[in-house]
Design a protein around this motif. Structure first.
Motif, PDB file in Angstrom:
ATOM      1  N   HIS A   1       7.056   7.584  -4.361  1.00 37.45           N
ATOM      2  CA  HIS A   1       6.778   6.144  -4.445  1.00 37.45           C
ATOM      3  C   HIS A   1       8.021   5.322  -4.732  1.00 37.45           C
ATOM      4  O   HIS A   1       7.993   4.364  -5.500  1.00 37.45           O
ATOM      5  CB  HIS A   1       5.679   5.879  -5.474  1.00 37.45           C
TER       6      HIS A   1
ATOM      7  N   ARG B   1       1.112   3.713  -9.006  1.00 33.78           N
ATOM      8  CA  ARG B   1       1.847   4.931  -8.679  1.00 33.78           C
ATOM      9  C   ARG B   1       3.269   4.826  -9.198  1.00 33.78           C
ATOM     10  O   ARG B   1       4.110   4.171  -8.596  1.00 33.78           O
ATOM     11  CB  ARG B   1       1.867   5.124  -7.150  1.00 33.78           C
TER      12      ARG B   1
ATOM     13  N   SER C   1       8.565   3.298   2.524  1.00 35.89           N
ATOM     14  CA  SER C   1       8.016   3.126   1.176  1.00 35.89           C
ATOM     15  C   SER C   1       6.575   3.611   1.126  1.00 35.89           C
ATOM     16  O   SER C   1       6.140   4.205   0.144  1.00 35.89           O
ATOM     17  CB  SER C   1       8.040   1.656   0.761  1.00 35.89           C
ATOM     18  N   TYR C   2       5.836   3.340   2.196  1.00 37.35           N
ATOM     19  CA  TYR C   2       4.429   3.742   2.221  1.00 37.35           C
ATOM     20  C   TYR C   2       4.298   5.253   2.074  1.00 37.35           C
ATOM     21  O   TYR C   2       3.484   5.756   1.320  1.00 37.35           O
ATOM     22  CB  TYR C   2       3.761   3.300   3.538  1.00 37.35           C
ATOM     23  N   VAL C   3       5.146   5.986   2.793  1.00 39.59           N
ATOM     24  CA  VAL C   3       4.940   7.421   2.917  1.00 39.59           C
ATOM     25  C   VAL C   3       5.598   8.220   1.788  1.00 39.59           C
ATOM     26  O   VAL C   3       5.309   9.395   1.593  1.00 39.59           O
ATOM     27  CB  VAL C   3       5.448   7.891   4.303  1.00 39.59           C
ATOM     28  N   CYS C   4       6.471   7.579   1.001  1.00 37.88           N
ATOM     29  CA  CYS C   4       7.257   8.310   0.001  1.00 37.88           C
ATOM     30  C   CYS C   4       6.365   8.907  -1.093  1.00 37.88           C
ATOM     31  O   CYS C   4       5.681   8.178  -1.800  1.00 37.88           O
ATOM     32  CB  CYS C   4       8.277   7.376  -0.649  1.00 37.88           C
ATOM     33  N   PRO C   5       6.371  10.245  -1.259  1.00 38.75           N
ATOM     34  CA  PRO C   5       5.523  10.840  -2.290  1.00 38.75           C
ATOM     35  C   PRO C   5       6.040  10.554  -3.698  1.00 38.75           C
ATOM     36  O   PRO C   5       5.304  10.716  -4.668  1.00 38.75           O
ATOM     37  CB  PRO C   5       5.569  12.334  -1.975  1.00 38.75           C
TER      38      PRO C   5
ATOM     39  N   ASP D   1      -1.883  -0.516  -5.402  1.00 37.89           N
ATOM     40  CA  ASP D   1      -1.274   0.813  -5.235  1.00 37.89           C
ATOM     41  C   ASP D   1       0.085   0.904  -5.912  1.00 37.89           C
ATOM     42  O   ASP D   1       0.456   1.936  -6.456  1.00 37.89           O
ATOM     43  CB  ASP D   1      -1.040   1.097  -3.737  1.00 37.89           C
ATOM     44  N   VAL D   2       0.854  -0.177  -5.825  1.00 32.23           N
ATOM     45  CA  VAL D   2       2.248  -0.120  -6.265  1.00 32.23           C
ATOM     46  C   VAL D   2       2.341   0.129  -7.767  1.00 32.23           C
ATOM     47  O   VAL D   2       3.077   1.002  -8.222  1.00 32.23           O
ATOM     48  CB  VAL D   2       2.998  -1.401  -5.871  1.00 32.23           C
TER      49      VAL D   2
ATOM     50  N   ARG E   1      -0.462  10.772  -1.361  1.00 31.81           N
ATOM     51  CA  ARG E   1       0.258  12.012  -1.584  1.00 31.81           C
ATOM     52  C   ARG E   1       1.386  11.795  -2.582  1.00 31.81           C
ATOM     53  O   ARG E   1       2.129  10.827  -2.485  1.00 31.81           O
ATOM     54  CB  ARG E   1       0.844  12.514  -0.266  1.00 31.81           C
ATOM     55  N   THR E   2       1.506  12.676  -3.551  1.00 34.55           N
ATOM     56  CA  THR E   2       2.580  12.538  -4.532  1.00 34.55           C
ATOM     57  C   THR E   2       3.365  13.844  -4.593  1.00 34.55           C
ATOM     58  O   THR E   2       2.968  14.855  -4.009  1.00 34.55           O
ATOM     59  CB  THR E   2       2.022  12.273  -5.941  1.00 34.55           C
ATOM     60  N   THR E   3       4.483  13.803  -5.317  1.00 33.61           N
ATOM     61  CA  THR E   3       5.275  15.011  -5.517  1.00 33.61           C
ATOM     62  C   THR E   3       4.387  16.112  -6.087  1.00 33.61           C
ATOM     63  O   THR E   3       4.472  17.271  -5.678  1.00 33.61           O
ATOM     64  CB  THR E   3       6.432  14.711  -6.488  1.00 33.61           C
TER      65      THR E   3
ATOM     66  N   VAL F   1       0.849  -1.191   0.000  1.00 35.35           N
ATOM     67  CA  VAL F   1       0.000   0.000   0.000  1.00 35.35           C
ATOM     68  C   VAL F   1       0.883   1.240   0.000  1.00 35.35           C
ATOM     69  O   VAL F   1       2.019   1.219   0.473  1.00 35.35           O
ATOM     70  CB  VAL F   1      -0.963   0.040   1.204  1.00 35.35           C
TER      71      VAL F   1
ATOM     72  N   PRO G   1      10.933   2.656  -3.978  1.00 32.21           N
ATOM     73  CA  PRO G   1      10.931   1.390  -3.221  1.00 32.21           C
ATOM     74  C   PRO G   1      12.038   1.372  -2.177  1.00 32.21           C
ATOM     75  O   PRO G   1      13.001   0.617  -2.286  1.00 32.21           O
ATOM     76  CB  PRO G   1      11.146   0.336  -4.308  1.00 32.21           C
TER      77      PRO G   1
ATOM     78  N   ALA H   1      11.368  10.974  -9.186  1.00 33.16           N
ATOM     79  CA  ALA H   1      12.637  11.351  -8.559  1.00 33.16           C
ATOM     80  C   ALA H   1      12.434  11.676  -7.079  1.00 33.16           C
ATOM     81  O   ALA H   1      11.423  12.232  -6.678  1.00 33.16           O
ATOM     82  CB  ALA H   1      13.218  12.565  -9.272  1.00 33.16           C
ATOM     83  N   CYS H   2      13.445  11.319  -6.280  1.00 31.76           N
ATOM     84  CA  CYS H   2      13.422  11.672  -4.858  1.00 31.76           C
ATOM     85  C   CYS H   2      13.531  13.188  -4.732  1.00 31.76           C
ATOM     86  O   CYS H   2      14.400  13.806  -5.344  1.00 31.76           O
ATOM     87  CB  CYS H   2      14.600  11.024  -4.134  1.00 31.76           C
TER      88      CYS H   2
ATOM     89  N   THR I   1       0.825   5.772   0.166  1.00 35.14           N
ATOM     90  CA  THR I   1       0.077   6.992   0.441  1.00 35.14           C
ATOM     91  C   THR I   1      -0.413   7.605  -0.871  1.00 35.14           C
ATOM     92  O   THR I   1       0.179   7.389  -1.923  1.00 35.14           O
ATOM     93  CB  THR I   1       0.958   8.011   1.190  1.00 35.14           C
TER      94      THR I   1
END
Lengths: 317, 439
Positions: free
Chosen positions: B416, B359, B410-414, B355-356, A14-16, A10, B418, B363-364, A12
């Protein structure tokens, strides 16, 4: 067809892009007040700046055959931040050149989003300051004002300034920096949306005041060091609030460690106070932030947090 | 209420199955027992192809000190001992052809009075019953129940956090069979004369807390504690932190700070083994997720194929994009319906939307969210970069080996990214290098 991937499964929502959209929303009050105060020229400068940034990124990516990323809105944010840092009277080529410099030189040539070592908008502003010093500091006088001198410049000359006017923005300056209330509305919005933490802005503003007091005292001006009017003018005037809320908090160019954020914010406060008290101009925020940007990798190296279950000195519990 | 630093608040999804009572189901025609369904050496088969086995009969024994035996959950004939598809790749299994008679070994189900058994008896019975940590890790329980100094154990913590979204198997046990859970705690407390039993439940399960509090009101050796609901509260180090204030890292065991941590299902299994002479032959499995036609909780004979369980549980709804064994944060996605239910299968989830894959990775932007949610106070962003460049020295210097793979970063990364996955890969590489160095 079933998908396979490693945990977690799963993510979040929220995205960039949603983060960038929040920053844009937070900048709108400052932009709006700027347009209301300085008229259509301000709107034009903002539009040119945003357009230049987005177009530069798009062109670069198309020409270099890279995936187009303008949809993440980060170029719009850069354009807006550059725009609010320009005077409304800036000729058309300033926002255009600034946008190209910010995106092409500072961002894309170093690898695009997340790889730039300096805040692109601020780097562009400093580039313009050096190249077009006259146009960059020729602030338009408002209708009911006698001169285009900024309150900060007035305060530097030892004059008393009207703090209420500074809160509301009824004075000359760049498009977005004059109205403290508008900037604070954006700040509160970013805090509520948890886009930024209050740490960097508050530590930065607090340390700026303390260092200004210290430097003025060392400089033989104890009256200024303890003058509430002068110190509040330092907080409300110039680019301090705008810089603290929107530029010092730039994710890419600020430390990700909590301790690093403290150090970084204090360092910008120190540099801002140094430039403002001892420098030849009244300003100092932009230079302070981009210099601090450069030492972020070093700051991060010495502020790696202690992991859970370890005691001081790296010993195990 | 004391909590821990970091963590995330997730969509819990428990409402899908939390009010569904446990339903027993029967095993299918072919029942499959992987030899490695626990931490440690794979079990050694003690039956041969063609042998007839009864329900409750040992079919494999522990191969070393850290290992666990296996008892058959059905009666029938050993059909094969071979490699079969499992959750991760393939592995050796014992296949039993189920005769549907459920003919059981004599004595199984006989009551045993706790006052007549010694500490040694308890450890032996738990080992013979094949009990392992049923929360997911699968560490052999008999080993965990034999710390160096049993007198030094101050807390026996029952990890009833069940912090993974969707899973409700432990919740149903707490609500439906609380006396077995408490019975299991009393059995284990016999091993630790100075320990207090603490049932630690997240506060999103008020009904379970109320039932357990009522039943332990007069009990001065057992206490029920509510925990703040936050993922991953059920992580062993974090539950220790909240209950005892002692913080341990990867180089320490709970026993080093006077604690033994056991899961709810494990405690129930210990009770059934010691007081009802019943080895571990079944477990409660949650079937849930938006793609499950009838989410619920089932008592499933070990070795049941997922396909058989799914049929008995009402099948899938529409066409799921992903099947996951375990919870969504730490579970394993799979495609082969022939995988069996094992001792650590707490649930199977079917997701209509993945979800994976929905999304894309971008870039970080160095937002730092991964740092603020990391319960281990690590720097996932920097760790993932050093993992990507295979700078394993730097990875170790930054304490990457402390990662518990909870998945919060990984869950919280906007963007996405890994992160957990990169860090896990680096950890595996470092562990492999260490093993190679030892040889």
């Amino acid at each position: 067809m079933l998908n396979i991937s490693n945990a977690p499964h799963v993510r979040t929502s929220r995205t960039t892009t949603t983060i960038m959209a929040d920053v844009i929303l937070a900048l709108l009050p400052a932009c709006g007040v700027g347009i209301w105060l300085f008229g259509w020229q301000a709107a034009l400068v903002l539009a040119l700046s945003v357009g230049s940034c987005v177009l530069t990124e798009w062109l670069y990516e198309v020409l270099m055959k890279k995936p187009v990323t303008v949809g993440d809105l980060s170029a719009v944010v850069t354009g807006l931040i550059l725009g609010v840092n320009l005077p409304a009277s800036a000729p058309w080529y300033l926002p255009v050149l600034g946008g190209v410099f910010a995106i092409l030189v500072v961002k894309m040539l170093f690898g695009g989003l997340g790889q730039n070592f300096m805040n692109p908008a601020l780097a562009a502003r400093c580039f313009l300051m050096m190249s077009f010093a006259g146009q960059m500091t020729a602030f338009p006088a408002l209708a009911d004002m006698t001169s285009g001198a900024t309150p900060l410049a007035a305060a530097k000359n030892g004059e008393q300034v009207d703090l209420l006017q500074m809160l509301l923005g009824q004075h000359s300056g760049t498009i977005g920096e004059t109205c403290a209330v508008a900037i604070l509305i954006g700040f509160v919005y970013l805090l509520i949306r948890r886009v930024i933490a209050a740490r960097i802005p508050l530590v930065y503003i607090g340390s700026t005041v303390l260092f200004v007091m210290l430097f003025q005292w060392l400089n033989g001006n104890p009256t200024l060091a303890f003058s509430a009017n002068y110190l509040l003018a330092q907080v409300l005037g110039g680019g301090l609030l705008l810089g603290a809320v929107f530029m010092a908090t730039d994710y890419v160019t600020s430390p990700i460690t909590k301790g690093g954020q403290w150090l970084y914010a204090i360092l910008i406060g120190f540099l801002t106070a140094l430039f403002r008290v001892f420098g030849s101009t009244a300003e100092g925020v932009s230079y302070a932030i981009i210099i601090a940007n450069l030492v972020v990798p070093l700051i991060e190296r010495i502020t790696v947090p202690r992991p859970f279950g370890f005691q001081k000195g790296g010993k195990t519990a | 209420m004391k909590s821990f630093r970091g963590g995330v608040h997730l969509y819990e999804g428990k409402e899908l199955s939390e009010n569904r009572a446990i339903q027993p189901i029967k095993a299918g025609k072919e029942v499959i027992f992987p030899l490695a369904q626990h931490i440690g050496a794979p079990a050694k088969p003690v039956v041969a192809v063609g042998d007839r086995v009864l329900r409750g009969q040992p079919i494999a024994e522990p191969a070393s000190f850290v290992s666990a035996g296996i008892c058959s959950s059905v009666s029938g004939t050993v059909k094969a001992i071979e490699e079969r598809p499992l959750l991760r790749g393939v592995g050796d299994v014992i296949v039993i052809e189920n005769d549907n008679q459920y003919e059981t070994v004599a004595g199984v189900g006989d009551k045993r009075d706790l006052s007549t058994v010694t500490a040694e008896d308890i450890r032996r019975i738990v080992a013979e019953a094949g009990i392992v940590g049923m929360g997911g890790a699968g560490f052999p329980s008999a080993v965990k129940l034999a710390p160096k100094n049993p007198e030094d154990i101050r807390y026996l913590i029952i990890n009833a956090a069940e912090c993974e979204p969707y899973l409700t198997c432990d919740y149903r046990l707490m609500v439906e069979r609380p006396e077995k859970l408490i019975g299991g705690i009393h059995v284990m407390l016999k091993l630790f004369p100075h320990a207090k039993g603490i049932i630690a439940v997240e506060d999103n399960k008020p009904e379970a807390i109320a039932v357990l509090k009522r039943l332990t009101a007069e009990d001065d050796r057992i206490e029920v504690r509510a925990l703040k609901t936050k993922y991953p509260q059920g992580g062993e180090r974090l539950i220790l932190h909240v209950i005892t204030g002692a913080d341990i890292n990867s180089r320490k065991l709970p026993a080093d700070v006077g604690c033994v941590v056991q899961n709810v299902s494990t405690s129930v299994a210990v009770y059934e083994a010691v007081c009802e002479n019943t080895p571990l032959m079944s477990r409660i499995v949650t079937m849930s997720g938006e793609g499950m036609a009838q989410p619920g909780n089932f008592e499933v004979p070990l070795g049941t194929k997922f396909a058989d369980l799914l049929e008995a549980a009402g099948g899938l709804k529409d066409e799921p994009e992903k099947l996951v064994a375990g919870g969504p944060m730490t579970g394993t996605s799979f495609v082969d319906m022939r995988v069996p239910v094992t001792k650590t299968s707490g649930g199977f989830l079917a997701f209509l939307h993945d979800d994976v894959s929905a999304r894309p990775i971008t870039a970080c932007i160095r937002c730092g969210r991964c740092l603020s949610v990391c319960p281990e106070n690590l720097v996932p962003q920097i760790l993932a970069v050093s993992a990507g460049y295979e700078q394993f020295d730097k990875f170790e210097d930054l304490n990457g080996m402390e990662c518990v793979e909870c998945g919060c970063c990984s869950y919280v990364c906007p963007a996405h990214r890994p992160l957990t996955q990169s860090i896990k890969r680096a950890k595996t590489a470092v562990q492999a290098a260490r093993r190679a160095q030892k040889k």
